[in-house]
Enzyme design. Structure first.
Site, PDB file in Angstrom:
ATOM      1  CB  CYS A  50     -56.728 -39.637  10.210  1.00  7.64           C
ATOM      2  SG  CYS A  50     -55.844 -40.633   8.989  1.00  7.64           S
ATOM      3  CB  SER A 109     -57.147 -46.825   1.653  1.00  7.00           C
ATOM      4  OG  SER A 109     -57.484 -47.758   2.653  1.00  7.00           O
ATOM      5  CD  GLN A 120     -56.126 -47.197  10.962  1.00  8.20           C
ATOM      6  OE1 GLN A 120     -56.682 -47.270   9.865  1.00  8.20           O
ATOM      7  NE2 GLN A 120     -55.455 -46.130  11.353  1.00  8.20           N
ATOM      8  N   GLY A 189     -32.701 -27.806   3.051  1.00 11.71           N
ATOM      9  CA  GLY A 189     -34.006 -27.158   3.058  1.00 11.71           C
ATOM     10  C   GLY A 189     -34.908 -27.863   4.050  1.00 11.71           C
TER      11      GLY A 189
END
Length: 462
Positions: A50, A109, A120, A189
């Site tokens: 991503c 990263s 990955q 919440g």
């Protein structure tokens, strides 16, 4: 031979650009084969996450390599290079090797020291191996990169200190509970930070999630993500009786839970610990709650202080990993130098064997009366002489090739033994082999496309 990496990542391109270059997992085998068939590319691996899309390649020529790689991305994704060229980086040789080592170690990263990227990269390499798009260079380099990253994380502990507020909260809870198995989480919440925190808790084994919100529909929406139970604020104290962990993140102007309310609930909890995380600004939870027995209260400032301290620890570990990377780069450089000597040694041995065979043929013509046994003895002895004469030169050139001026030594060695013709023949054989592999790869791609077309046609007819 040159090692190149070209790509886009979270530093060079916004998500609006990166998302255009996301490889679908199912398409990666075909993509890596097509990249391998791109002009000048001898080996390749595609790393897609991503936060980055990167093409790692071994090429025979650096000239126009960037042009071909941009062309591949342009063709595969249908995006004109003018739209992404300014966001793309290209590293060559030492820079490319260092970049790979930094990526696998988590130093490149968004969250320094994270370990997910290691898996990955490893998966990308294994896929490329499976599709036969790697060779001796990347088989060695990527294995070295993965091994380095594992060692870096083990020896420095860089990933042990959480550097996000949500994850820091989860790690704090482990100190209290040891394990989150069968623990109940109460969310007050439905903020994004609360959702992220509960994701970590759920992944760590939290058993039950209750979402309390003024708007029931929003509580329901968030609860569904964790197979949880939606509820409303009027039942808050009731749910507090059974909760082990409370995460509060509302937009309320006043306190949602006071010391008096929680003290009343504690009487019914039988001394069970209550871990409370207040991520709201202004705060939802009464700061005085921390004075109550068995209540462990943390607000966002507490968590941020922990994160900052952990970030400093990761930065110290990163310095150690940088040193490890420099050492590994030296190791790989020495290996590549010895790699260059193999074709020269092979050429020398090929030439020596040819001279030996010619000599034996001449001997047989001049001494036709020799018996088969005598010929075997002569063949063995003369072969032994050749091997002994080659042994020291081969040892010396291996040593010289590993030194700083190794390329010059190899060139001089080639000239001394007049090996140009043998090396040229080896090159022609290798190019023919690569051409055959390219043709075979194209055939595999055609077969895969044909299968997809057949399946889609069958589905359409059904």
């Amino acid at each position: 031979m040159h090692i190149i990496v070209a790509g886009l990542n979270y530093r060079t391109a916004p998500v609006s650009i990166r998302e255009k270059f996301a490889f679908a997992e199912a398409d990666l085998p075909q993509a890596v084969m097509e990249l391998k068939n791109t002009k000048s590319i001898m080996e390749c691996v595609i790393v897609g996450t991503c936060n980055r899309t990167e093409l790692y390649v071994v090429v025979d020529r650096q000239h126009l390599c960037g042009h071909y790689l941009r062309g591949f991305l342009e063709k595969w994704f249908g995006v004109p290079r003018e739209e992404f060229g300014g966001h793309m980086y290209i590293y060559e040789n030492e820079q490319a090797i260092e970049h790979l080592f930094r990526v696998t170690s988590g130093l490149d990263s968004m969250v320094i020291g994270e370990t997910q990227i290691l898996g990955q990269v490893r998966d990308a390499f294994l896929l490329a191996q499976q599709e036969k798009t790697t060779g001796i260079v990347f088989n060695t380099l990527f294995k070295q990169a993965v091994t380095l990253a594992k060692r870096a994380h083990t020896e420095t502990g860089i990933g042990e200190n959480p550097v996000s507020v949500s994850y820091a909260a989860v790690e704090l809870g482990k100190r209290i509970f040891g394990s989150y198995e069968k623990k109940k989480v109460l969310i007050i919440g439905a903020g994004k930070m609360s959702e992220l925190t509960v994701k970590h808790l759920y992944a760590s084994g939290a058993d039950k999630v209750i979402v309390v919100n003024r708007t029931f529909s929003r509580a329901q929406e968030l609860a569904e993500k964790f197979n949880g139970i939606p509820s409303t604020m009027d039942k808050l104290l009731q749910h507090l009786e059974e909760a082990d962990i409370v995460i509060s993140s509302t937009g309320a102007k006043d306190l949602v839970l006071t010391k008096e309310q929680v003290a009343f609930v504690l009487q019914k909890r039988r001394s069970r610990p209550l871990f409370m995380i207040d991520i709201a600004v202004p705060r939802d939870l009464d700061p005085a709650l921390g004075q109550l027995p068995n209540v462990f209260l943390y607000d966002i400032d507490n968590l941020q202080t922990i994160v900052n301290n952990h970030l400093l620890e990761r930065q110290k570990a990163a310095v150690m990993i940088e040193e490890m990377i420099r050492t590994e780069m030296d190791v790989f450089e020495q290996w590549t130098k010895t790699l260059g000597v193999s074709p020269v040694i092979q050429a020398l041995q090929t030439k020596a064997n040819a001279v030996h065979e010619e000599t034996m043929d001449s001997l047989m013509k001049k001494l036709p009366d020799l018996s088969e046994r005598e010929l075997k003895v002569i063949h063995k002895l003369t072969k032994s002489i050749v091997n002994q004469m080659l042994r020291d030169p081969i040892i010396r050139i291996k040593e010289m090739a590993a030194e700083r001026d190794g390329d010059e030594a190899l060139e001089f060695f080639t000239q001394i033994f007049a090996l140009e013709q043998q090396l040229e023949e080896q090159k022609r054989v290798e190019e023919a082999k690569l051409q055959q592999e390219a043709v075979a790869s194209q055939e595999r791609i055609k077969e895969e496309l044909l299968k997809k077309v057949t399946i889609n046609t069958a589905d359409a007819l059904a």
